[in-house]
Design a protein around this motif. Structure first.
Motif, short mmCIF file in Angstrom:
data_model
loop_
_atom_site.label_atom_id
_atom_site.label_comp_id
_atom_site.label_asym_id
_atom_site.label_seq_id
_atom_site.Cartn_x
_atom_site.Cartn_y
_atom_site.Cartn_z
N ALA A 253 0.79 -1.31 -0.60
CA ALA A 253 0.40 0.24 0.01
C ALA A 253 1.25 1.14 -0.44
O ALA A 253 0.92 1.68 1.00
CB ALA A 253 -0.79 0.27 1.08
N PHE A 254 1.46 1.65 -1.49
CA PHE A 254 2.40 3.04 -1.49
C PHE A 254 1.45 3.79 -1.22
O PHE A 254 0.20 3.98 -2.18
CB PHE A 254 3.46 2.96 -2.50
N ARG A 255 2.61 5.35 -1.21
CA ARG A 255 1.41 6.84 -1.99
C ARG A 255 1.85 7.03 -2.89
O ARG A 255 2.62 6.72 -3.05
CB ARG A 255 1.82 7.53 -0.38
N SER A 256 0.91 6.97 -3.93
CA SER A 256 1.10 7.24 -4.54
C SER A 256 1.69 9.08 -5.35
O SER A 256 1.54 9.52 -4.16
CB SER A 256 -0.20 7.75 -5.11
N GLY A 257 1.45 9.09 -6.28
CA GLY A 257 2.34 11.02 -6.75
C GLY A 257 3.52 11.09 -6.76
O GLY A 257 3.95 10.29 -6.25
N GLN A 258 3.94 12.27 -6.90
CA GLN A 258 4.95 12.93 -6.88
C GLN A 258 5.18 13.19 -5.52
O GLN A 258 4.77 14.39 -5.16
CB GLN A 258 5.93 13.59 -7.90
#
Length: 323
Positions: free
Chosen positions: A203-208
Motif C-alpha cells: 500500500a504505497f503512497r502514490s503521486g510525486q
C-alpha cells in the motif's frame, strides 16, 4: 533477511509502505544525474551484512572505480564494510568476452557462493546492447529471473529509462517494484521528484514526492495529502434572500436565493435592473422597482435584506455580492 528492504531514510520507507519487498526485483529508473546510483548504494550499505552481503555489479555505463570513488564522498559509505558486508564487482569484462549468457552464469554462481541479501546491477539497461535481438534479451531476462528467484535475495536493477519505455520493455514486466527519479525545471531552479510506478503487494503512497540529494543520500519530502474520512458528509449551502414578497415569487425565480460565495450575472439594458448589496432597514426605491408609487414597499422594514442599488453597468457585467 526481513520481508522488507529498508533504505535507512524513514520518509522513503513510509512512502513504500514499509520498504521495498525483499526477495523481489526492484527497478530504479531515471535520467543521468537524478541520483539512481546514490540511492542504490544507500540500500546496499543499509542492508549488507557479513552473513548476507550486498553485491554491487557495474556493467559498461560507468567504470566500477568511478562508482566506488564517488561513493566514498557519501557519509553512509563505510570503508570497513567493503569486502565483508558490501562487495563491488565489474561485469564489463564478462559481457565483452562471453555476452549475456556468461553474465547470467556469473550472477547465478555469485548467488550460490556468497549467498547475498541484495544484488545491485548498474546499469541494467546497458545489457540490452549485448543481445543480438529483442528475443535473445527476453530469453536472458527469463533465465536471469529464474536464477535470482531460486535464492531468497533482493535485486535492484538500475537504468536510464524514460517513462515511455515502461510499456514496451520486458524488464518492467519482470520487476516487482518500479521507482522513478525525475528532475524538472521549475522557474529558475531544478526540482527533483520521486514516484512509485509499481509496487506489488504494498500500500504505497502514490503521486510525486520532492527529494534532494546530499552527502548523506536521498532525502524525501512526502507530498501532503488529505487523510480519508470514514463517514459521509454534505456541505450546507447558504442562500441570500431577495426580500421580494409574494407567494414564493423570489424563491422560485432564484431557486432558493443567491449563493453568497458566487457572483451575480446581471442581464438587460443599462440601468434596467438593480445590483445587490446588504442593508438594514427599508430599501429606497430604485429605478426598475415595479410597486405603485406612494405605496409602502412590500419588504418588511425590520428585516435584513439585499438593497437594490441603481448602478449603470454595461450589459452582461458582473456585480459582486457584498458579504
Amino acid at each position: 533477511m526481513d520481508d522488507r528492504l529498508l533504505s535507512g531514510h524513514a520518509p522513503l520507507d513510509q512512502i513504500l509502505g514499509g520498504g521495498l519487498p525483499a526477495n523481489a526485483i526492484s527497478l530504479i529508473m531515471g535520467r543521468p544525474g537524478t541520483g539512481k546510483t546514490i540511492l542504490a548504494q544507500q540500500y546496499a550499505f543499509r542492508n549488507g551484512r557479513p552473513e548476507r552481503p550486498a553485491i554491487y555489479f557495474s556493467t559498461v555505463s560507468e567504470p566500477l572505480e568511478k562508482i566506488a570513488r564517488f561513493g566514498q564522498s557519501l557519509t553512509f559509505f563505510d570503508t570497513a564494510a567493503i569486502g565483508t558486508s558490501v562487495f563491488y564487482e565489474d561485469l564489463g569484462a564478462t559481457l565483452h568476452q562471453g555476452g549475456l549468457g556468461d553474465v547470467a552464469e556469473r550472477l547465478g554462481r555469485t548467488v550460490r557462493e556468497r549467498r547475498p541479501g541484495l544484488i545491485v546491477i548498474d546499469s541494467f539497461k546497458a545489457l540490452q546492447a549485448f543481445a543480438a535481438d529483442y528475443g535473445e534479451f527476453r530469453k536472458f531476462l527469463h533465465e536471469l529471473a529464474g536464477r535470482l528467484g531460486a535464492f531468497p535475495a533482493a535485486s535492484l536493477w538500475v537504468g536510464e529509462y524514460e517513462d515511455a519505455e515502461i510499456a514496451s520493455m520486458a524488464e518492467f514486466a519482470v520487476a516487482d517494484a518500479i521507482l522513478s527519479l525525475t528532475s524538472e525545471r521549475v522557474g529558475q531552479r531544478e526540482a527533483r521528484f520521486f514516484q512509485v510506478k509499481k509496487l506489488r503487494g504494498s500500500a504505497f503512497r502514490s503521486g510525486q514526492h520532492a527529494y534532494r540529494l546530499s552527502a548523506s543520500g536521498l532525502h524525501l519530502f512526502p507530498r501532503l495529502a488529505d487523510a480519508p474520512i470514514g463517514q459521509d458528509y454534505q456541505m450546507a449551502e447558504i442562500r441570500l434572500s431577495s426580500g421580494i414578497a409574494g407567494p414564493d415569487a423570489g424563491r422560485r425565480l432564484l431557486a432558493g436565493g443567491l449563493n453568497p460565495d458566487r457572483w451575480a450575472l446581471r442581464l438587460g439594458k443599462n440601468a434596467h435592473g438593480p445590483a445587490l448589496r446588504d442593508e438594514w432597514g427599508t430599501p429606497r426605491p430604485a429605478r426598475g422597482d415595479r410597486h405603485p408609487a406612494g405605496e409602502p414597499h412590500p419588504a418588511p422594514a425590520s428585516a435584513r435584506r439585499i438593497r437594490l442599488v441603481a448602478a449603470r453597468t454595461k450589459r452582461g457585467s458582473h456585480v459582486p455580492l457584498a458579504g
